[in-house]
Design a protein around this motif. Structure first.
Motif, PDB file in Angstrom:
ATOM      1  N   SER A 146       2.996  38.040   2.213  1.00  0.00           N
ATOM      2  CA  SER A 146       3.139  36.771   2.593  1.00  0.00           C
ATOM      3  C   SER A 146       4.110  37.073   3.923  1.00  0.00           C
ATOM      4  O   SER A 146       4.943  37.715   4.159  1.00  0.00           O
ATOM      5  CB  SER A 146       3.791  35.824   1.617  1.00  0.00           C
ATOM      6  N   MET A 147       3.957  35.928   4.731  1.00  0.00           N
ATOM      7  CA  MET A 147       4.518  36.006   6.084  1.00  0.00           C
ATOM      8  C   MET A 147       5.179  34.532   6.406  1.00  0.00           C
ATOM      9  O   MET A 147       4.231  33.588   6.094  1.00  0.00           O
ATOM     10  CB  MET A 147       3.533  36.402   7.059  1.00  0.00           C
ATOM     11  N   ARG A 148       6.535  34.416   6.461  1.00  0.00           N
ATOM     12  CA  ARG A 148       6.855  33.148   6.922  1.00  0.00           C
ATOM     13  C   ARG A 148       7.617  33.287   8.257  1.00  0.00           C
ATOM     14  O   ARG A 148       7.925  34.293   8.675  1.00  0.00           O
ATOM     15  CB  ARG A 148       8.385  32.820   6.069  1.00  0.00           C
ATOM     16  N   THR A 149       7.714  32.167   8.933  1.00  0.00           N
ATOM     17  CA  THR A 149       8.220  32.154  10.310  1.00  0.00           C
ATOM     18  C   THR A 149       9.284  31.305  10.373  1.00  0.00           C
ATOM     19  O   THR A 149       9.593  30.306   9.488  1.00  0.00           O
ATOM     20  CB  THR A 149       7.010  31.635  11.184  1.00  0.00           C
ATOM     21  N   TYR A 150      10.251  31.687  11.382  1.00  0.00           N
ATOM     22  CA  TYR A 150      11.543  30.887  11.536  1.00  0.00           C
ATOM     23  C   TYR A 150      11.919  30.953  12.810  1.00  0.00           C
ATOM     24  O   TYR A 150      11.474  31.778  13.571  1.00  0.00           O
ATOM     25  CB  TYR A 150      12.551  31.470  10.472  1.00  0.00           C
ATOM     26  N   LEU A 151      13.101  30.157  13.060  1.00  0.00           N
ATOM     27  CA  LEU A 151      13.374  30.122  14.651  1.00  0.00           C
ATOM     28  C   LEU A 151      12.420  30.022  15.785  1.00  0.00           C
ATOM     29  O   LEU A 151      12.412  30.755  16.797  1.00  0.00           O
ATOM     30  CB  LEU A 151      14.413  31.341  14.739  1.00  0.00           C
ATOM     31  N   LEU A 152      11.702  29.069  15.763  1.00  0.00           N
ATOM     32  CA  LEU A 152      10.813  28.800  16.783  1.00  0.00           C
ATOM     33  C   LEU A 152      11.479  28.360  17.890  1.00  0.00           C
ATOM     34  O   LEU A 152      12.559  27.635  17.968  1.00  0.00           O
ATOM     35  CB  LEU A 152       9.662  27.543  16.359  1.00  0.00           C
ATOM     36  N   GLU A 153      11.383  28.890  19.015  1.00  0.00           N
ATOM     37  CA  GLU A 153      11.978  28.630  20.359  1.00  0.00           C
ATOM     38  C   GLU A 153      11.252  27.352  20.994  1.00  0.00           C
ATOM     39  O   GLU A 153      10.520  27.226  21.647  1.00  0.00           O
ATOM     40  CB  GLU A 153      11.686  29.671  21.328  1.00  0.00           C
TER      41      GLU A 153
END
Length: 178
Positions: free
Chosen positions: A135-142
């Protein structure tokens, strides 16, 4: 832990081929040249030996090749774990969120498709150390890019994709106007 400094040569090199994966597989990290495959092999061995979760942190500035390094580590795990041909897990994990790529990637002065967010990729292994999922999670979108871009840079790809599709009939269903 082990620190590996990698640089992006901005061209394909023959140091990430299948035969190089096999050369690093099963080796002691101190017996081989520094390489992302050496780091991946050490994490894989530690996981199997100690039966504990392992982490590889890939860090660097924009355009340094972090995403590519993560892809190479996943390819290593898929190959040594016997899953490469069975599930093509690397491609599945990296293609799992094309919408997020459009929303989270932008053109910078160093990279036409620069990821503007962090990724946390979790790979699951079974008792035989074969990959069973990821699984891939994303964080800290600029977020600052939404209202400002440096000279010669672009906003997130999604804005240009929406503008290009404004004349399509599906666009009306989104509740957006020109």
């Amino acid at each position: 832990g082990i620190v590996l400094v990698a640089i992006n040569p901005y061209e394909q090199l023959p140091i990430y081929e299948q035969d190089v994966i096999y050369a690093y597989s099963g080796q002691n990290i101190r017996d081989m040249d520094p390489h992302i495959f050496a780091v991946a092999e050490e994490a894989y061995k530690q996981m199997a030996r100690e039966e504990k979760n392992q982490s590889i942190i890939v860090s660097g500035e924009s355009g340094a090749g972090k995403t590519v390094s993560a892809k190479y580590a996943m390819r290593f795990f898929a190959t040594v774990g016997g899953s490469a041909s069975e599930t093509n897990i690397e491609a599945k994990v990296l293609a799992s969120s094309p919408i997020m790529e459009a929303i989270g990637n932008a053109k910078t002065t160093r990279n036409d498709n620069s990821s503007r967010f962090g990724k946390y990729i979790q790979i699951g292994f079974d008792k035989r150390y074969h990959i069973i999922g990821a699984s891939m999670r994303t964080y800290l979108l600029e977020k600052s890019r939404v209202v400002f871009q440096a000279e010669d840079e672009r906003n997130y790809h999604i804005f240009y994709q929406l503008c290009a599709s404004a004349s399509l009939p599906e666009f009306k269903d989104l509740g957006l106007s020109k």
